[in-house]
Design an enzyme around this catalytic site. Sequence first.
Site, PDB file in Angstrom:
ATOM      1  N   HIS A   1      40.664  37.857  48.273  1.00 30.53           N
ATOM      2  CA  HIS A   1      41.415  37.252  47.248  1.00 30.53           C
ATOM      3  C   HIS A   1      42.823  36.701  47.681  1.00 30.53           C
ATOM      4  CE1 HIS A   1      41.764  37.128  42.775  1.00 30.53           C
ATOM      5  NE2 HIS A   1      42.671  36.196  42.846  1.00 30.53           N
TER       6      HIS A   1
ATOM      7  N   ASP B   1      45.381  39.271  46.429  1.00 32.99           N
ATOM      8  CA  ASP B   1      45.591  38.299  45.397  1.00 32.99           C
ATOM      9  C   ASP B   1      47.100  37.460  45.799  1.00 32.99           C
ATOM     10  OD1 ASP B   1      45.631  36.365  43.436  1.00 32.99           O
ATOM     11  OD2 ASP B   1      45.798  37.808  41.809  1.00 32.99           O
TER      12      ASP B   1
END
Lengths: 309, 434
Positions: free
Chosen positions: B64, B309
Amino acid sequence: MKKFSHKDLLGMGQLSVDDIELILDTAESFKEISTRDIKKVPTLRGKSVVHFFYEPSTRTRTSFEMAAKRLSADTVSLSASGSSMVKGETLIDTARNLQAMNPDLIVLRHPSSGAPHLLAKEIKAGIINAGDGTNEHPTQALLDLFTIREKKGRIKGLKIAIIGDISHSRVARSNIIGLTKMGAEVTVSGPPTMIPVGIETLGVNVVCDPVEAVKKKDVVMLLRIQLERQSKVLFPGIREYASFFGLTGEMIKGAKNDVIVMHPGPMNRGVEISSEVADGPYSVILDQVTNGVAVRMALLYFLIGGYKK
Amino acid sequence: MITWIKSGELVDPVQGVVEKADLIIERGKISKILPPGVFEDREHRLRVIDASGRLVIPGLVDMHVHLREPGHEYKETIETGGRAAVAGGVTALACMPNTIPPNDSRSVTEFVLEQSKRANLARVYPIAAITMGQKGETLTEFGDLKEAGAVAVSDDGFPVVNSEVMRRALEYANHQGLVVISHSEDISLSSAGMMHEGVVSTRIGLPGIPAASEEIMIFREISLARLTGCPVHIAHVSTAGSVELIRRAKDDRIPVTAETAPHYFSLDHNAVMGYDTNAKVKPPLRTKDDVFAIKKGLAEGVIDVIASDHAPHSPLEKELEFDKAAFGMIGLQTTLPLTLQLVREGILKLGEAIRKLSYNPASILEVSGGRLVEGVQADLALIDPEYEYILKKEDILSKSKNSPFIGKALRGRNEMTMVGGKIVWERNKAHSGR
């Protein structure tokens, strides 16, 4: 001699009980100046204050202007529409430019919570938060504390109800922090859609029914229902709000006989407060406005460093 | 040339074994794994890497990551993101499609792969959009995108609001061999929210994003996975309720996998207290109870993957009023130390931690990596798990520096990264890439 050692006033959380008492005591001595024929003292002569208002304001802005001028400070007033913010400049850049002109203090009103905190980190001049988003409005809370103390002789132990949109009210937040710190017993009230999650952790009781909330209170403080700002799902409408949460002469009978009713303004008559109450004997709404000037004079005095002399 | 990685502690995330071993690398692959002292140095062209006191781990597979190219090259490029990745021990990453234009077509997927080839750092696996323009309406050409090199589809940053579209995406992606990654957020509940809705948002007067905003959508994804029998991967899980939903789904053998990011087990909503825009992230930092539940979910295998992320933003998006600032924080270089902290806290065994960083994401995406056994590509990192330091802005190789961990004490860092047998990053040395 007590000392005041803050560069900025960002919120009520930063002030100690001693700080608050010092501000209120000092405001008391400044209040007399506004009653003189010549309403000016030279205390802040040669100092400059920028009033930087990103949001419209009548009361707060005028009150700060008056306070600064009565202390002989030079004032410059900026509003969002007249500033380079409309030309795309960031808040930090605008502030740095102002800083480059070396003001002694910036009074900031801004629609974003935390905006004065951002400025305080960036620039040397002191910052007074004159209302930031839905966070705090500490000078309003201080003038409310001043008014309560003036009318009741004390704050500690008083029972106080705050009614309205607690979630979106910076006045409520600052007052809750200030009043609980000073030892008052605070109850918040309003439709459950306007009571923020975990508000009890700030040391207040939650009583949604305003009739119950008002009972046996020394002070009832109303908040403005911000018709223009609220999302449509918070309450069904003005009519419904007025009939279930608006403070009426009937409701106020449940409070103590010597209750005082407060409102930070501007009022929506017939919505959160009936005219009967607003203009009635319990109302101290205009005293709040008078006291605002004195409290702000005290704050300007401390934050510009007048006390060092 | 043969490379001999000597005397390191080799971590096998699948067996969960940590033992001293020598690695012999030839033509980019691990040719032999030997107990120490067995390998005899009879070669002329032998490069010896002393790994004593180091852990030798499979390189991180970060599923991610936002690389911002094409479109927002001032925040990050495939090259600068790649540098940050290899510095953090990441040898492969999957990059999200919310670029400008979004990766909803073969040409963008090919461009990303072309640029990553040029950068020649970590392996880059593009994730394509689920819907054209990430608008939630029309499916992208999953088959064509898969052929072009996409490994998964996601509308990350923009939840697929229409449940029918999501259902069809799951069915069709499964047919094409692509996993669907869900950014689970009910945007009608989170609309104006800036941080977790709780005591801190109440205290500092910021509009909140309730935990239910995430949980409602995760419940929908699980229902759709049950309905279709097709797998779904839940991105960035942040709440205790989400962990419970996924736990029950797994108990019911619904094909769901889940990931969290290091900030969800390292920070809580108190980090937002001073209006630090670097702590503004979506989903938001939650409560201490949520942090506890995320750790428990990791320990009990409910959460399969730890991914960064990594979301770079420049000062243009971050040096602003809190409500005007962008959501997201970088993470490629902090994932490893923050995850190692879980090992020190006794939440995860070392092998399990490395597995969630490498083997599990590689399996979900069906890409190579995640194990160090004979015959696999030599994608690995040599790490010093106990090294203590304060994270400094200058240490960050990402173009953007939006990390709430700057100035914080971290423990454990990467010392050397190898991709395909070539050293692509080594502490205090410059490398041109693989």
